[in-house]
Design an enzyme around this catalytic site. Structure first.
Site, mmCIF file in Angstrom:
data_model
loop_
_atom_site.group_PDB
_atom_site.id
_atom_site.type_symbol
_atom_site.label_atom_id
_atom_site.label_comp_id
_atom_site.label_asym_id
_atom_site.label_seq_id
_atom_site.Cartn_x
_atom_site.Cartn_y
_atom_site.Cartn_z
ATOM 1 N N ASN A 397 43.189 -10.156 64.970
ATOM 2 C CA ASN A 397 43.997 -10.159 63.761
ATOM 3 C C ASN A 397 45.424 -10.629 64.030
ATOM 4 O OD1 ASN A 397 45.099 -9.653 61.191
ATOM 5 N ND2 ASN A 397 43.795 -7.870 60.891
ATOM 6 N N ASP A 398 46.305 -9.737 64.427
ATOM 7 C CA ASP A 398 47.727 -10.072 64.561
ATOM 8 C C ASP A 398 47.979 -11.220 65.535
ATOM 9 O OD1 ASP A 398 48.417 -8.039 62.798
ATOM 10 O OD2 ASP A 398 48.581 -6.550 64.400
ATOM 11 N N VAL A 399 47.160 -11.333 66.586
ATOM 12 C CA VAL A 399 47.403 -12.350 67.614
ATOM 13 C C VAL A 399 47.044 -13.751 67.142
ATOM 14 C CG1 VAL A 399 47.091 -10.711 69.491
ATOM 15 C CG2 VAL A 399 45.111 -12.005 68.665
ATOM 16 N N ALA A 437 50.041 -4.480 62.930
ATOM 17 C CA ALA A 437 51.357 -4.857 62.406
ATOM 18 C C ALA A 437 51.479 -4.526 60.923
ATOM 19 C CB ALA A 437 51.616 -6.343 62.632
#
Length: 470
Positions: A397-399, A437
């Site tokens: 997700n965030d990466v 996040a």
């Protein structure tokens, strides 16, 4: 054999064990040799323990002492073996945090016991003794409580969101000041058990107040930092009891943990001090909007995604925590092998902070016997997304969030995998839920992205079946 010869052999065995630690750590630098490196380090520790047993016997340990040692080894070794065999890969970060807590707590207990003994025997304690003893108590105690909080956050016993207590940072600063003032008092040669216990209490509470405000997105860095603390505390314990094996082993763990912490912080484009200050990451599922994340989501079926994969020339797989949760590493390897049998070039893109601990994805994929050369770190794989026909994102997700390239978001400036540069993108995800996040992933609304909503294991199994049918 005389006593001097036995002691010399014991110290040589300790040195050989330390050499095993160093060489083992070097071999852990590569996934291909990491397992052997781990075994070599374990062998070095076994040798050091055997030599220590001989050393204890040489100095006439009582039957009660031997019984305590045997019970401690049985309980600790038994729990360690049980945990290693039963804890799931998804819970490995929690286990590492617990190991950090045990290591830091044990080191602190050594120093506490030694200080109590010295306080009863002397009116003054030399600086060379008081410094490592007090530092061991402080660092070990912070590591103990801080690691327990980190483990509880990862396990879900405590919310993964930053927990900010009103005035909490002032309390943390006050605790640090109390521990520092008390330490200086003892360094000046004063002997005081009450002051030592005040330092101990301040350090224990400091560990809690330090980790509570840190959000879940920072947990990989926190684990590395606490691991470094554990090593430093163990090294101090080595100075306390004059044991070179503990000094060397602790220094190795402390230094490697510090280096890894810095690398992880760089991978998130944040300073270690900024991470300790807390506040980043609202926990999984936290609702928070991201400006510019608008757009529609395009859902695809397994058959549609399978056609893209089967006729591609270059495919990059991007694993994330969702892969670990579903325990789908074997399915992703099976899909990759199936594609390779059709002439597709398959690589894996590994982000330094994907998952919940350093190297989480590497360990997960290595368990499934994914060939090590296919695992590519972020700097190496990012230029290849431009020529990738399909980027298959499994639970990351965030990466992968392009919002990191734009100012004003919680992930701004964080280096990401350039998944959006691929010609086509397939994302396997259970829902549109947000990552740690707490913001929407703009990748999901990219016109090139097709969302395959499914559990990672189920989604990959359906892709395998569909590719076979193409």
């Amino acid at each position: 054999m005389d006593q001097g010869t036995i002691e010399a052999l014991v110290r040589l065995a300790w040195l050989a064990g330390a050499v095993g630690f160093v060489i083992g750590l070097i071999r852990m630098n590569s996934p291909a040799t990491a397992r052997n490196g781990n075994l070599l380090s374990a062998g070095g520790m076994a040798l050091a323990i055997a030599a220590t047993a001989i050393f204890v016997a040489q100095h006439g340990a009582s039957t009660t002492a031997w019984l305590i040692i045997a019970v401690g080894i049985a309980i600790g070794g038994g729990l360690g073996l049980y945990a290693a065999r039963t804890v799931k890969m998804t819970a490995m970060p929690q286990l590492v945090s617990l190991f950090n807590a045990v290591g830091g707590g044990a080191a602190a207990l050594i120093a506490i016991d030694d200080y109590i003994r010295l306080a009863g025997e002397a009116s003054a304690i030399p600086l060379r003794v008081s410094v490592p003893t007090v530092l061991d108590i402080v660092i070990g105690s912070i590591t103990f409580t801080g690691s327990l909080i980190a483990s509880s956050k990862l396990q879900g016993l405590i919310s993964g969101k930053p927990i900010v207590v009103p005035g909490g940072r002032l309390v943390t600063i006050a605790l640090a000041a109390i521990a520092a003032a008390g330490s200086v008092y003892l360094f000046l040669g004063n002997v005081s058990l009450p002051v030592m216990f005040v330092i101990l209490a301040a350090a224990l509470v400091f560990g809690v107040t330090m980790v509570l405000p840190i959000g879940g997105a920072d947990m990989p860095v926190v684990i590395s930092l606490l691991n470094s603390f554990t090593g430093t505390a163990v090294a101090m314990a080595g100075f306390v009891i004059d044991n070179p094996v503990l000094i060397i082993a602790g220094a190795l763990v402390g230094a490697s943990g510090a280096i890894l912490t810095n690398l992880m912080a760089d991978a998130m484009n944040r300073s270690v001090l900024n991470i300790i200050a807390g506040g980043f990451g609202g926990g999984e599922g936290t609702v928070a909007a991201v400006g510019g994340a608008g757009g529609s989501v395009r859902e695809v079926s397994a058959d549609d995604a399978a056609i893209q994969l089967a006729y591609a020339q270059h495919v990059i797989v991007v694993p994330g925590y969702g892969l670990a949760v579903a325990q789908a590493q074997h399915q992703v390897r099976e899909l990759a092998e199936l594609l390779e049998s059709r002439g597709v070039d398959v690589k894996y893109a590994i982000h330094p902070v994907a998952g919940r601990m350093p190297g989480h994805m590497n360990v997960l994929l290595a368990e499934a016997n994914v060939p090590y050369p296919q695992l590519k770190e972020m700097e190496e794989i990012n230029p290849e997304f431009e020529r990738a026909d399909v980027a298959l994102v499994v639970g990351a997700n965030d990466v992968t969030n392009p919002a990191a390239r734009r100012p004003g978001t919680p992930v701004s400036g964080m280096p990401i995998l350039d998944v959006d540069h691929a010609k086509s993108i397939v994302v396997i995800k259970r829902s549109m839920g947000r990552g740690y996040a707490g913001i929407d992933n703009e990748l999901y609304t990219d016109p090139k992205t097709g969302m395959l909503f499914a559990d990672a294991k189920e989604g990959l199994a359906s892709l395998i079946s569909a590719v076979k049918a193409v």
